[in-house]
Design an enzyme around this catalytic site. Structure first.
Site, mmCIF file in Angstrom:
data_model
loop_
_atom_site.group_PDB
_atom_site.id
_atom_site.type_symbol
_atom_site.label_atom_id
_atom_site.label_comp_id
_atom_site.label_asym_id
_atom_site.label_seq_id
_atom_site.Cartn_x
_atom_site.Cartn_y
_atom_site.Cartn_z
ATOM 1 N N LYS A 78 6.720 22.371 -25.599
ATOM 2 C CA LYS A 78 6.439 22.863 -24.244
ATOM 3 C C LYS A 78 7.298 22.066 -23.286
ATOM 4 C CE LYS A 78 3.973 25.206 -21.296
ATOM 5 N NZ LYS A 78 5.266 25.779 -20.854
ATOM 6 N N GLN A 130 9.293 14.493 -21.968
ATOM 7 C CA GLN A 130 8.262 15.537 -21.985
ATOM 8 C C GLN A 130 7.228 15.301 -23.089
ATOM 9 O OE1 GLN A 130 9.104 18.388 -19.739
ATOM 10 N NE2 GLN A 130 6.910 18.784 -19.868
ATOM 11 N N LYS A 152 12.616 20.964 -24.135
ATOM 12 C CA LYS A 152 13.272 21.226 -22.839
ATOM 13 C C LYS A 152 14.505 22.077 -23.110
ATOM 14 C CE LYS A 152 13.013 20.226 -18.403
ATOM 15 N NZ LYS A 152 11.830 20.033 -17.548
ATOM 16 N N GLY A 175 9.525 26.860 -16.025
ATOM 17 C CA GLY A 175 10.601 26.649 -15.057
ATOM 18 C C GLY A 175 10.950 25.174 -14.885
ATOM 19 N N ASP A 176 12.030 24.918 -14.195
ATOM 20 C CA ASP A 176 12.433 23.566 -13.781
ATOM 21 C C ASP A 176 13.436 23.811 -12.662
ATOM 22 O OD1 ASP A 176 12.296 20.566 -14.527
ATOM 23 O OD2 ASP A 176 14.450 20.896 -14.483
ATOM 24 N N ASN A 193 10.299 23.467 -5.303
ATOM 25 C CA ASN A 193 8.905 23.732 -5.677
ATOM 26 C C ASN A 193 8.029 22.475 -5.611
ATOM 27 O OD1 ASN A 193 6.983 23.627 -8.349
ATOM 28 N ND2 ASN A 193 6.808 25.539 -7.229
ATOM 29 N N SER A 214 0.407 24.547 -16.832
ATOM 30 C CA SER A 214 1.056 25.459 -17.786
ATOM 31 C C SER A 214 0.202 25.580 -19.049
ATOM 32 C CB SER A 214 2.438 24.939 -18.176
ATOM 33 O OG SER A 214 3.393 25.341 -17.224
#
Ligand code: NDP
Length: 444
Positions: free
Chosen positions: A89, A110, A125, A164-165, A239, A376
């Site tokens: 993820k 992550q 990622k 997203g990123d 964001n 998420s």
């Protein structure tokens, strides 16, 4: 040489020209020294050697046709780093600076971030050196469709769930999801950050920024303090930055500055967030317009000067290595008390060291920005059950996640004799669960 030093040495030899990955690995592994000393079975089982090597690295060509009919080719990446505690993820980043080193550093971070949320998600990622800036909607769609045509064979709701990123927001997720659904013929939770009309979760858009403020609020609360009346500087205006600003303002803070990649605005009367949102979210414009629209504001070209503005709390929310030692010195000289990282690895290693030596409460990214991936995972849970929670339900679960992360990293730091050192605390708390699962799975 210690076990950690040997692994780091080997990693640098095996992966030359990956400075961001070296930086992240150095920060993480160094803080795990006391853990591996306490657990000699990790070395006996080559645990760190396996931990630093991604389970799978996928690199692919992304051809697409621009509005002039010309063929463009970008690079696509997905690093499936570690699936010990759940499916991979992690977000997708579309930015011209993207390369394998950056995707590996983000994927590595992550793993521990996802573990810290307490939810069953592994680390991954991906992204591309494609730049959505200045492209038409049709060009972005063509790129996303080509990217997903290749990526779709590697991901799935129980395998790998991207999100997203930087450069990947609601529009891009929509195009990516549409193409996945078309090719695989399934409407599943394969991506998070989806629109509400096709399976997204309420509060996902706000999650990273809100979560950043919730964890900082808990740190303040534990010291008998709050956001009320504090001066806050936030870098970025994407964001994470926008929703961090919104929540900090709701809690009574005065946010005085924000930036985009061209320059920063300073508004001592407090940033008018609706204007920032209109410029950045609606018009996809440049932040300098803010100073044209708001009399109390000034605009300065270039980003670094933002850290010279006096503040109590700094929330870097743009990109990696945006706070260097020089910026750190300016922040400390101006009396900053809290630095919480909304972006991934925004502070250089010497900057972190300087903050900690100066007694600044420093909350590292993998804890501070885990709210995004936390929600998420809540989106994945809702998708699997085909049910949807209200905004308030998701927001309150998010707050719980952030408060738990704060206490887990605080407790881990204390347990290992590093009270108040949240870099150590977050790395150790995140690592223990992953290490435990990897040991249980045998040599795989
Ligand atoms: P966005 O693309 O929405 O916004 C990024 C912001 O940072 C923009 O204001 C952009 O300016 C600015 N920026 C990007 N690169 C640079 C640069 N090199 N120098 C100065 N400014 C820059 O991204 P997000 O808000 O989603 O992500 C921001 C950070 O937060 C990233 O590090 C990301 O990895 C991290 N993060 C994001 C999560 C999420 O849920 N979105 C979750 C966890 C972490 P401009 O408008 O000019 O491009």
């Amino acid at each position: 040489m210690t076990y950690v030093e040997r692994v780091l040495d080997e990693l640098k030899k095996k992966n030359p020209n990956e400075p961001e990955f070296h930086q992240a690995a150095t920060e993480i592994l160094t803080s795990l020294e006391p853990v591996v000393e306490k657990h000699p079975e990790y070395e006996a089982n080559g645990l760190l050697e396996r931990f630093v090597e991604p389970e799978r690295v996928i690199m692919f060509r992304v051809p697409w046709i621009d509005d002039n009919g010309k063929v463009q080719v970008n690079k696509g990446y997905r690093v499936e780093f570690n699936s010990a505690i759940g499916p991979y993820k992690g977000g997708l980043r579309f930015h011209p600076t993207v390369n394998l080193s950056i995707i590996k550093f983000l994927g590595f971070e992550q793993i521990l971030k996802n573990s810290l949320t307490g939810l069953p998600i592994g680390g991954g990622k991906g992204g591309s050196d494609f730049d959505p800036k200045g492209k038409s909607d049709r060009e972005v769609m063509a790129f996303c469709q080509s990217f997903m045509t290749e990526l779709c064979r590697h991901i799935g709701p129980d395998t790998d769930v991207p999100a997203g990123d930087i450069g990947v927001g609601g529009r891009e997720i929509g195009y990516l999801f549409g193409q996945y659904k078309r090719i695989r013929d399934e409407h599943t939770g394969v991506l998070t950050g989806r629109g509400l009309s096709y399976g997204g979760s309420l509060a996902r858009t706000e999650a990273t920024g809100y979560g950043l403020v919730y964890i900082t609020e808990e740190a303040l609360k534990m010291r008998g303090d709050s956001f009320q009346g504090k001066t806050v500087v936030i870098s970025g205006s994407g964001n994470v930055a926008i929703y961090a600003c919104q929540k900090a303002q709701q809690l009574g803070a005065n946010v005085v500055a924000m930036y985009d990649s061209n320059g920063y605005v300073y508004d001592p009367e407090g940033i008018k967030l609706d204007i920032i949102q209109d410029i950045k979210e609606v018009k996809r414009g440049r932040i300098k317009e803010y100073a044209q629209r708001v009399k109390s504001a000034t605009y300065t070209e270039g980003c670094k000067g933002i850290w010279k503005i006096k503040c109590d709390i700094a929330l870097p929310c743009a990109t990696q290595n945006e706070i260097d030692l020089e910026s750190t010195k300016a922040l400390i000289a101006n009396g900053v008390k809290y630095v919480s990282e909304g972006a991934n690895m925004p502070s250089t290693l010497d900057a972190i060291d300087a903050f900690q030596k100066a007694g600044v409460v420093f909350i590292p990214a993998k804890a501070a920005n885990a709210g995004g991936v936390g929600v998420s995972a809540l989106e994945m849970a809702q998708s699997s059950q085909r049910i949807f929670w209200t905004f308030e339900e998701v927001d309150s679960k998010l707050k719980n996640i952030m408060v738990n992360i704060y206490h887990n990293m605080d407790d881990a730091a204390k347990e290992y004799g590093y009270e108040g050192n949240y870099v150590m605390g977050a790395n150790i708390a995140g690592f223990m669960k992953v290490a435990d699962a990897m040991m249980a799975h045998g040599i795989v």
